[in-house]
Design an enzyme around this catalytic site. Structure first.
Site, PDB file in Angstrom:
ATOM      1  N   ASP A   1       0.834  -1.197   0.000  1.00 40.14           N
ATOM      2  CA  ASP A   1       0.000   0.000   0.000  1.00 40.14           C
ATOM      3  C   ASP A   1       0.876   1.257   0.000  1.00 40.14           C
ATOM      4  O   ASP A   1       1.989   1.237  -0.527  1.00 40.14           O
ATOM      5  CB  ASP A   1      -0.935  -0.017   1.213  1.00 40.14           C
ATOM      6  CG  ASP A   1      -2.321   0.526   0.880  1.00 40.14           C
ATOM      7  OD1 ASP A   1      -2.438   1.743   0.643  1.00 40.14           O
ATOM      8  OD2 ASP A   1      -3.270  -0.268   0.877  1.00 40.14           O
TER       9      ASP A   1
ATOM     10  N   HIS B   1      -3.727   5.985   3.224  1.00 38.45           N
ATOM     11  CA  HIS B   1      -4.512   4.829   2.778  1.00 38.45           C
ATOM     12  C   HIS B   1      -4.008   3.531   3.406  1.00 38.45           C
ATOM     13  O   HIS B   1      -4.795   2.727   3.916  1.00 38.45           O
ATOM     14  CB  HIS B   1      -4.442   4.749   1.255  1.00 38.45           C
ATOM     15  CG  HIS B   1      -5.346   3.741   0.632  1.00 38.45           C
ATOM     16  ND1 HIS B   1      -4.988   2.416   0.476  1.00 38.45           N
ATOM     17  CD2 HIS B   1      -6.607   3.864   0.119  1.00 38.45           C
ATOM     18  CE1 HIS B   1      -5.991   1.765  -0.106  1.00 38.45           C
ATOM     19  NE2 HIS B   1      -6.974   2.617  -0.337  1.00 38.45           N
TER      20      HIS B   1
ATOM     21  N   SER C   1     -11.081  -1.091  -1.177  1.00 34.24           N
ATOM     22  CA  SER C   1      -9.842  -1.137  -0.382  1.00 34.24           C
ATOM     23  C   SER C   1     -10.130  -1.394   1.082  1.00 34.24           C
ATOM     24  O   SER C   1      -9.293  -1.954   1.795  1.00 34.24           O
ATOM     25  CB  SER C   1      -9.079   0.186  -0.507  1.00 34.24           C
ATOM     26  OG  SER C   1      -8.501   0.331  -1.769  1.00 34.24           O
TER      27      SER C   1
END
Length: 278
Positions: free
Chosen positions: A17, A49, A222
């Site tokens: 990520d 994120h 996600s």
């Protein structure tokens, strides 16, 4: 940050990520951090994120008195930064992370690879390279879990590497229909029915980078993906002899049919209680 042989107990999950912030909810469970963007050695996340994804998967909720606890709060983290501060990356860095995993997964006891990352491929060559890379991880016995992407509701909107027929591809059960129906759907480039399973992904609260704001809200496939990865970590903690194919079949057998097309819902909605009890 790279340590010697890791001999602690528990499952280690690799998270590909934007990196990871050493949030209080992760304690000392970040066992390795590799930066394929800027080659820094200490854990960081200049986007947020990756930290959010990791919190859903394995935050222990310490900063919120347990209110925002992740799925598998005792598992270890191998954070591989393959995306930059804008959430962008390239095929080469992702493939380098795959090669690192092939070399070091046994040393760090990595059983699961969470890829809340997806890309639309510019050429068939780029697509095939990502698929070959991720399927090599699967063939080595790793449980690979990837997001379906947020390019729905149009057909054939599954992003790579989630378009691989072998790995477990996750869509969002609450982002399947209506104006918010952005969860990617099949068929894939190779006419494979995807996603495999769907799980909640809308407005999920999880860890945020930095000391000022401990938690944030994000939506998308996600966020659904680490729910599945975390549940698999719990399953492997109880039964470490399960193979990736056995995990995949247990997910299929325990899911709840939503009555939607297979290229929209896959097997159906994830049922954690049923999956863990099987």
């Amino acid at each position: 940050m790279e340590q010697g042989d890791y001999t602690g107990k528990g499952i280690t999950v690799a998270i590909l990520d934007t990196g990871i912030y050493p949030h209080i909810d992760f304690g000392n469970r970040i066992v390795v951090f590799r930066d394929f963007i800027s080659y820094r050695t200490r854990p960081y996340d200049d986007n947020g994120h990756g930290t959010h994804v990791a919190g859903i998967l394995c935050g222990d909720g310490k900063a919120s008195d347990g209110r925002h606890k992740g799925m598998a709060p005792e598992c270890r983290i191998a954070a591989l930064k393959v995306l930059d501060r804008y959430g962008n990356g390239n095929k080469e860095n992702v493939l380098r992370a795959f090669r690192w995993l092939l070399r070091y997964h046994k040393q760090y006891q990595i059983r699961i690879v969470n890829i809340s990352v997806g890309t639309t491929y510019k050429t068939r060559y780029d697509h095939d390279a990502l698929i070959r890379g991720v399927e090599e991880l699967w063939d080595r016995g790793l449980v690979v879990v990837a997001a379906a992407g947020n390019l729905g509701p149009k057909p054939s909107s599954i992003t790579a590497p989630g378009s691989s027929k072998k790995i477990i591809t996750v869509g969002s059960s609450d982002l399947l229909e209506g104006k918010t129906g952005v969860s990617g759907r099949g068929p894939t480039f190779d006419c494979v029915c995807k996603p495999d399973i769907v799980a909640p992904g809308d407005r999920i609260i999880s860890c945020a980078p930095g000391s000022g704001k401990l938690y944030s809200v994000k939506s998308g496939t996600s966020m659904s993906t680490p729910l599945i990865s975390g549940a698999i970590a719990l399953k492997l903690e109880k039964n470490p002899d399960l193979t990736n194919m056995e995990i995949k079949m247990l997910l299929k057998e325990s899911s709840d049919d939503l009555g939607l097309p297979k290229n929209q819902q896959g097997w159906g909605k994830f049922n954690c209680e049923k999956f863990l009890s099987m």
